[in-house]
Design a protein around this motif. Sequence first.
Motif, PDB file in Angstrom:
ATOM      1  N   THR A  65       1.338  -1.388   0.042  1.00 52.83           N
ATOM      2  CA  THR A  65      -0.106  -0.014  -0.248  1.00 52.83           C
ATOM      3  C   THR A  65       1.285   1.787  -0.028  1.00 52.83           C
ATOM      4  OG1 THR A  65      -2.084  -1.095   1.267  1.00 52.83           O
ATOM      5  CG2 THR A  65      -1.549   1.200   1.396  1.00 52.83           C
ATOM      6  N   VAL A  66       0.542   1.799  -1.020  1.00 58.07           N
ATOM      7  CA  VAL A  66       1.306   2.949  -0.767  1.00 58.07           C
ATOM      8  C   VAL A  66       0.424   4.603  -0.718  1.00 58.07           C
ATOM      9  CG1 VAL A  66       1.456   3.532  -3.261  1.00 58.07           C
ATOM     10  CG2 VAL A  66       2.873   5.003  -2.100  1.00 58.07           C
ATOM     11  N   ARG A  67       0.665   5.425   0.240  1.00 52.25           N
ATOM     12  CA  ARG A  67      -0.008   6.937   1.478  1.00 52.25           C
ATOM     13  C   ARG A  67       0.274   7.646   0.578  1.00 52.25           C
ATOM     14  NH1 ARG A  67      -3.054   6.081   6.335  1.00 52.25           N
ATOM     15  NH2 ARG A  67      -4.410   5.028   4.988  1.00 52.25           N
ATOM     16  N   GLN A  68      -0.179   8.983  -0.164  1.00 54.91           N
ATOM     17  CA  GLN A  68       0.457   9.504  -0.668  1.00 54.91           C
ATOM     18  C   GLN A  68      -0.407  11.265  -0.260  1.00 54.91           C
ATOM     19  OE1 GLN A  68       2.343   9.250  -5.090  1.00 54.91           O
ATOM     20  NE2 GLN A  68       0.280   7.724  -4.728  1.00 54.91           N
ATOM     21  N   ALA A 160       7.906   1.580 -11.692  1.00 55.90           N
ATOM     22  CA  ALA A 160       6.210   3.015 -12.002  1.00 55.90           C
ATOM     23  C   ALA A 160       6.271   3.749 -12.519  1.00 55.90           C
ATOM     24  CB  ALA A 160       5.962   3.201 -10.296  1.00 55.90           C
ATOM     25  N   THR A 161       5.413   4.723 -13.425  1.00 59.61           N
ATOM     26  CA  THR A 161       5.483   6.095 -13.506  1.00 59.61           C
ATOM     27  C   THR A 161       5.039   6.546 -12.236  1.00 59.61           C
ATOM     28  OG1 THR A 161       3.994   5.094 -15.873  1.00 59.61           O
ATOM     29  CG2 THR A 161       4.178   7.254 -14.675  1.00 59.61           C
ATOM     30  N   PHE A 162       6.087   7.682 -12.418  1.00 60.79           N
ATOM     31  CA  PHE A 162       6.146   8.426 -11.313  1.00 60.79           C
ATOM     32  C   PHE A 162       6.014  10.334 -11.546  1.00 60.79           C
ATOM     33  CE2 PHE A 162      10.640   8.529 -11.587  1.00 60.79           C
ATOM     34  CZ  PHE A 162      10.826   8.686 -10.594  1.00 60.79           C
ATOM     35  N   HIS A 163       6.401  10.682 -10.322  1.00 60.90           N
ATOM     36  CA  HIS A 163       7.141  12.332 -10.223  1.00 60.90           C
ATOM     37  C   HIS A 163       8.461  11.856  -9.338  1.00 60.90           C
ATOM     38  CE1 HIS A 163       6.885  16.356 -11.082  1.00 60.90           C
ATOM     39  NE2 HIS A 163       7.348  16.596  -9.871  1.00 60.90           N
ATOM     40  N   HIS A 164       9.602  12.325  -9.710  1.00 56.51           N
ATOM     41  CA  HIS A 164      10.746  12.266  -9.266  1.00 56.51           C
ATOM     42  C   HIS A 164      10.325  13.028  -7.518  1.00 56.51           C
ATOM     43  CE1 HIS A 164      14.305  11.124  -7.762  1.00 56.51           C
ATOM     44  NE2 HIS A 164      15.352  11.558  -9.128  1.00 56.51           N
ATOM     45  N   PHE A 165      10.878  14.125  -8.310  1.00 58.22           N
ATOM     46  CA  PHE A 165      10.861  15.102  -7.004  1.00 58.22           C
ATOM     47  C   PHE A 165       9.302  15.953  -6.566  1.00 58.22           C
ATOM     48  CE2 PHE A 165      15.141  15.273  -8.247  1.00 58.22           C
ATOM     49  CZ  PHE A 165      16.163  15.297  -7.562  1.00 58.22           C
ATOM     50  N   SER A 166       9.178  15.175  -5.002  1.00 54.75           N
ATOM     51  CA  SER A 166       7.907  15.458  -5.046  1.00 54.75           C
ATOM     52  C   SER A 166       7.793  16.546  -3.500  1.00 54.75           C
ATOM     53  CB  SER A 166       6.997  14.627  -4.561  1.00 54.75           C
ATOM     54  OG  SER A 166       7.700  14.047  -2.984  1.00 54.75           O
ATOM     55  N   SER A 167       9.041  17.177  -3.239  1.00 53.85           N
ATOM     56  CA  SER A 167       9.210  17.902  -2.142  1.00 53.85           C
ATOM     57  C   SER A 167       8.007  17.686  -0.993  1.00 53.85           C
ATOM     58  CB  SER A 167       9.118  19.227  -1.932  1.00 53.85           C
ATOM     59  OG  SER A 167      10.065  19.735  -3.312  1.00 53.85           O
ATOM     60  N   THR A 169       6.907  14.022   1.623  1.00 51.38           N
ATOM     61  CA  THR A 169       6.951  12.319   1.941  1.00 51.38           C
ATOM     62  C   THR A 169       5.581  11.353   1.267  1.00 51.38           C
ATOM     63  OG1 THR A 169       8.258  13.234   3.870  1.00 51.38           O
ATOM     64  CG2 THR A 169       7.613  10.780   3.958  1.00 51.38           C
ATOM     65  N   SER A 170       6.114  10.635   0.380  1.00 54.55           N
ATOM     66  CA  SER A 170       5.254   9.708   0.311  1.00 54.55           C
ATOM     67  C   SER A 170       5.745   8.219   1.368  1.00 54.55           C
ATOM     68  CB  SER A 170       4.811   8.707  -0.581  1.00 54.55           C
ATOM     69  OG  SER A 170       4.146  10.203  -1.668  1.00 54.55           O
ATOM     70  N   TYR A 171       4.538   7.180   1.890  1.00 51.87           N
ATOM     71  CA  TYR A 171       5.224   6.408   2.581  1.00 51.87           C
ATOM     72  C   TYR A 171       4.280   4.799   2.283  1.00 51.87           C
ATOM     73  CZ  TYR A 171       4.465  10.421   5.350  1.00 51.87           C
ATOM     74  OH  TYR A 171       4.668  12.296   5.913  1.00 51.87           O
ATOM     75  N   ARG A 172       4.653   3.953   2.830  1.00 52.27           N
ATOM     76  CA  ARG A 172       4.808   2.605   1.862  1.00 52.27           C
ATOM     77  C   ARG A 172       4.425   1.717   3.223  1.00 52.27           C
ATOM     78  NH1 ARG A 172       8.610  -0.068  -2.341  1.00 52.27           N
ATOM     79  NH2 ARG A 172      10.274  -0.524  -0.702  1.00 52.27           N
ATOM     80  N   ALA A 173       3.258   0.336   2.575  1.00 51.79           N
ATOM     81  CA  ALA A 173       3.666  -0.824   3.962  1.00 51.79           C
ATOM     82  C   ALA A 173       3.361  -2.017   3.695  1.00 51.79           C
ATOM     83  CB  ALA A 173       2.272  -0.423   4.854  1.00 51.79           C
ATOM     84  N   ASP A 174       3.318  -2.926   3.133  1.00 56.80           N
ATOM     85  CA  ASP A 174       3.688  -3.933   2.996  1.00 56.80           C
ATOM     86  C   ASP A 174       1.990  -4.330   3.674  1.00 56.80           C
ATOM     87  OD1 ASP A 174       6.449  -4.293   2.349  1.00 56.80           O
ATOM     88  OD2 ASP A 174       6.331  -5.456   4.024  1.00 56.80           O
ATOM     89  N   GLY A 175       1.290  -4.954   2.286  1.00 57.44           N
ATOM     90  CA  GLY A 175      -0.172  -5.902   2.731  1.00 57.44           C
ATOM     91  C   GLY A 175      -1.119  -4.571   2.218  1.00 57.44           C
ATOM     92  N   ASP A 176      -2.476  -5.238   2.967  1.00 55.82           N
ATOM     93  CA  ASP A 176      -3.601  -4.089   2.480  1.00 55.82           C
ATOM     94  C   ASP A 176      -3.685  -3.367   3.579  1.00 55.82           C
ATOM     95  OD1 ASP A 176      -5.783  -2.578   1.642  1.00 55.82           O
ATOM     96  OD2 ASP A 176      -7.112  -4.279   1.520  1.00 55.82           O
ATOM     97  N   THR A 189       9.685   5.671   3.855  1.00 55.96           N
ATOM     98  CA  THR A 189       9.102   6.669   2.626  1.00 55.96           C
ATOM     99  C   THR A 189      10.302   6.924   1.744  1.00 55.96           C
ATOM    100  OG1 THR A 189      10.892   7.826   3.998  1.00 55.96           O
ATOM    101  CG2 THR A 189       8.730   7.166   5.300  1.00 55.96           C
ATOM    102  N   SER A 190       8.858   7.812   1.716  1.00 50.25           N
ATOM    103  CA  SER A 190       9.909   8.478  -0.025  1.00 50.25           C
ATOM    104  C   SER A 190       9.705   9.520  -0.502  1.00 50.25           C
ATOM    105  CB  SER A 190       9.912   7.241  -1.318  1.00 50.25           C
ATOM    106  OG  SER A 190       9.375   7.808  -2.547  1.00 50.25           O
ATOM    107  N   ALA A 191      10.373  10.232  -1.010  1.00 51.06           N
ATOM    108  CA  ALA A 191      10.384  12.139  -1.619  1.00 51.06           C
ATOM    109  C   ALA A 191       9.282  11.553  -3.090  1.00 51.06           C
ATOM    110  CB  ALA A 191      11.485  12.676  -0.882  1.00 51.06           C
ATOM    111  N   SER A 192       8.526  11.484  -3.559  1.00 47.30           N
ATOM    112  CA  SER A 192       8.741  10.940  -4.716  1.00 47.30           C
ATOM    113  C   SER A 192       6.613  10.271  -5.109  1.00 47.30           C
ATOM    114  CB  SER A 192       9.164   9.785  -5.696  1.00 47.30           C
ATOM    115  OG  SER A 192      10.511  10.360  -5.343  1.00 47.30           O
ATOM    116  N   TRP A 193       6.364  11.018  -6.053  1.00 47.16           N
ATOM    117  CA  TRP A 193       4.935  10.732  -5.695  1.00 47.16           C
ATOM    118  C   TRP A 193       4.734   9.500  -6.983  1.00 47.16           C
ATOM    119  CZ3 TRP A 193       4.724  16.522  -6.496  1.00 47.16           C
ATOM    120  CH2 TRP A 193       3.388  16.912  -4.602  1.00 47.16           C
ATOM    121  N   TYR A 194       3.759   8.528  -7.087  1.00 41.26           N
ATOM    122  CA  TYR A 194       3.555   7.368  -8.016  1.00 41.26           C
ATOM    123  C   TYR A 194       1.929   7.045  -8.189  1.00 41.26           C
ATOM    124  CZ  TYR A 194       8.215   6.477  -5.567  1.00 41.26           C
ATOM    125  OH  TYR A 194       9.151   6.884  -4.706  1.00 41.26           O
TER     126      TYR A 194
END
Length: 419
Positions: A65-68, A160-167, A169-176, A189-194
């Motif tokens: 799950t990716v949360r943006q 994944a199609t994405f946007h590199h420099f989001s300025s 924080t995006s978040y990721r978790a395993d599972g639903d 965490t990641s500083a991009s949008w997906y």
Amino acid sequence: MRSTSTLRRAATALLTVAALGIAPTALADTGHQGPSWRAAWAASPQSPTAPFSANWSLQGFADQTVRQVVRVTTGGTRARIELTNRYGTTPLRITGATVARTDKGSAVRPGSIRQLRFDGRASVTIPAGGTLLSDAANLPVEAFGSLTVTLYLADATGPATFHHFSSATSYRADGDHRADLAGTAFDETSASWYFLSGVEVTGGRDTGRRNGVVTFGDSITDGVGSTLDTDNRYPDQLAERLAEAGRPRAVVNHGIAGNQVVNDTTWAGDKALSRFRKDVLTEPGVRTVIILEGINDIGGSTTTFPAAPTPDVSAERLIAGHRTLIREAHAKGLKAVGATLTPIKGSFYYSPANEAKRDAVNEWIRTSGAYDAVVDFDRAVADPADPDRMLTAYDSGDALHPNDAGYTAMAGAVDLDEL
């Protein structure tokens, strides 16, 4: 394609009205005769790449799950999101998605989670190269409010199609974890949008008004050098300034760090001459575009950072590219505002030859009359004692990208009457 089939959307709505108790007026969202939608937030898609730092684009997602988190610049009574698989090579399966009001970090506010649907279904497959819109979510949105979009990706997505420099924080978790209120499961965490490329709203005070602004350009539009998670890019601050002046309108950001006008690159998106039609001219409710681009064409031919040099571009060819963008904007009924290229002295882009090109392009932008209006970002951030150099107080540290104060100065340089 920009959206799913109008006919299928209408049919789905008609079949579900009785069962779900949807008011007849809600059917307006299924067709072009319904309420006017307005762009409220945007990010230009890029192909998977990692030239600067690790991100999740090359590996993609599987049972994750990716949360943006995004901040919109205009409000409404309902919202919908745009998802893109523009650079995917296989179909992208979105198992489920939600939108909610942001609380803190990856947490969302209780009572605000809305399951997103696509033609009435909870899941959707986006073909390779495709882009689509969700159905409307009954979630009132306030201008400058933050929304959290959560995607559950059960199947392997591939790169994944994405946007590199989001300025941001995006978040990721395993599972639903699409319905989680708390953010405890999101431990990466990641500083991009997906996959997320837009948020649109309808309803509210600006219904029917076509007055939005698109800011188009490279890293200086994208906000590189601004503080993470503060929304201090110049487009954000321009939207705030408009609101404070009692003239609120949406300002959406279509900058890509490293982007060039006439050259495609593997790490900084399609050239402006290609992506302008896809990124800018498809945005709903837009009246004006501010174009700030060309410094990477100039500097990219003389540096190996972060990739091999790109072909040399003359000032004349850059100007021809700008003229093309102006023609395309005018053909869509948009006002085109030209922005001068900001200083580069002291940066890895600087050389006397590159400075001569920058000066020539800026002189054309200021004096040719080709643009409907001009914003002089160059003079707004330049050191008065050394105009080829960015003022130290505005410099993020590389003599190329502004800091938060520099972006404030840029937003302040825009003549609001010209919008």
